[in-house]
Scaffold this motif. Structure first.
Motif, PDB file in Angstrom:
ATOM      1  N   GLU A  11      -1.496   4.433   6.974  1.00 44.67           N
ATOM      2  CA  GLU A  11      -0.875   5.587   6.869  1.00 44.67           C
ATOM      3  C   GLU A  11       0.246   5.655   7.859  1.00 44.67           C
ATOM      4  O   GLU A  11       1.349   6.243   7.822  1.00 44.67           O
ATOM      5  N   ARG A  49       2.839   3.617   7.546  1.00 48.19           N
ATOM      6  CA  ARG A  49       4.018   3.980   6.393  1.00 48.19           C
ATOM      7  C   ARG A  49       4.848   5.319   6.799  1.00 48.19           C
ATOM      8  O   ARG A  49       6.069   5.371   6.428  1.00 48.19           O
ATOM      9  N   SER A  50       4.231   6.008   7.723  1.00 47.19           N
ATOM     10  CA  SER A  50       5.006   7.235   8.291  1.00 47.19           C
ATOM     11  C   SER A  50       6.147   6.727   9.077  1.00 47.19           C
ATOM     12  O   SER A  50       7.226   7.483   9.180  1.00 47.19           O
ATOM     13  N   TRP A 106       6.046  -3.656   4.216  1.00 46.13           N
ATOM     14  CA  TRP A 106       4.855  -4.620   4.139  1.00 46.13           C
ATOM     15  C   TRP A 106       4.801  -5.874   5.292  1.00 46.13           C
ATOM     16  O   TRP A 106       3.835  -5.936   5.773  1.00 46.13           O
ATOM     17  N   THR A 142       4.369  -4.111   8.697  1.00 45.08           N
ATOM     18  CA  THR A 142       2.661  -3.678   8.574  1.00 45.08           C
ATOM     19  C   THR A 142       2.004  -5.065   8.972  1.00 45.08           C
ATOM     20  O   THR A 142       1.093  -5.027   9.586  1.00 45.08           O
ATOM     21  N   ALA A 196       8.073   4.329   8.233  1.00 43.08           N
ATOM     22  CA  ALA A 196       8.958   3.628   7.236  1.00 43.08           C
ATOM     23  C   ALA A 196       8.819   2.144   7.552  1.00 43.08           C
ATOM     24  O   ALA A 196       9.563   1.609   7.256  1.00 43.08           O
TER      25      ALA A 196
END
Length: 274
Positions: A166, A169-170, A175, A178, A172
């Protein structure tokens, strides 16, 4: 590793001294091997045979075994590299797409239930004139090597906590970012044990592949050639088997050496982050 070899040597000589020359039989079934010199030569007899010529006036056995191990090592390295790449790609695809994991993972597991002795001639037949014999054996080695990498890496890529995902994702982060910044570093403790298993599996695949396809020059073929003299020269057979075992330990040790700097760097990064 040295301690393990010492324990194995003590167990070998201990059983040879105390074991039954005809083997230990329980309820009519032999549960332990024969302890006679034909079935279990003394370790010093095997060491002496390594120093003796393979044939009268020929090269010493240790040199023949070493050259065969080097040949198999090259095949193993090619199979290990190919299997590792395939395993990593499959793991990344299964982590990225849930449908791929559910559809592909059962077949990845099922692939390892096929007997290698039966599969090797098929691969050799499929390769035909398209691949040299050593490349066919490398394919067999890669077939065994990809599985632990794919399963271990998949587990590692799925290991980050939900909070960490998360957080990416915050920021931005997509994939790929990450995967590189979070999932791959988190997967390293899972990856290296899988690579050690893959290295050992690649050695097994190369040896069995050489035996099944009749590829000459490697330690697998040497085991077959020496086994024909098992009744007259049993120690000679064990010299080739010893070479195959040491080859597996060498590959596993090489992976461990690769692990040390990467895991040390990971710990430094974690400390700096904290």
């Amino acid at each position: 590793m040295i301690a393990g070899l010492a324990v194995a040597a003590l167990l070998w000589e201990g059983y040879k001294a105390a074991g039954d020359p005809e083997g230990t039989v329980l309820f009519g079934v032999r549960v332990l091997p024969r302890a006679d010199d034909l079935s279990m030569p003394h370790l010093w007899t095997i060491g002496q045979r390594l120093a003796d010529p393979e044939m009268t006036g020929g090269r010493p056995v240790w040199l023949v075994v070493l050259q065969a191990c080097l040949f198999t090592l090259g095949i193993t390295a090619a199979g290990f590299a190919a299997g590792t790449v395939i395993g990593l790609v499959l793991a990344a695809a299964m982590q990225r797409f849930r449908i791929v994991e559910r559809g592909l993972l059962p077949y990845v597991v099922l692939s390892q239930t096929v007997p290698l002795v039966a599969l090797a001639p098929l691969i050799a037949g499929w390769g035909g004139t398209l691949m040299p014999p050593w490349a066919t054996v490398s394919v067999i080695a890669a077939y065994l090597a990809f599985f632990p990498v794919a399963v271990g890496m998949l587990r590692g890529l799925q290991s980050p906590s939900a909070a960490g995902v998360e957080l990416m994702r915050s920021y931005a982060a997509g994939w790929w970012r990450t995967l590189v910044k979070l999932r791959f570093p988190a997967a390293l403790p899972y990856l290296f044990p899988a690579l050690r298993l893959a290295g050992a599996a690649a050695v097994v695949g190369a040896v069995v592949g050489e035996i099944s396809t009749g590829t000459r020059g490697g330690i697998g073929r040497l085991i077959i050639e020496y086994s024909r003299e098992a009744t007259s020269d049993p120690a000679k057979v064990y010299t080739a088997m010893l070479g195959a075992a040491l080859l597996g330990l060498l590959v596993a040790g090489a992976v461990s050496l690769l692990e040390l700097p990467l895991m040390r760097h990971r710990r430094h990064v974690e400390v700096a982050t904290l």
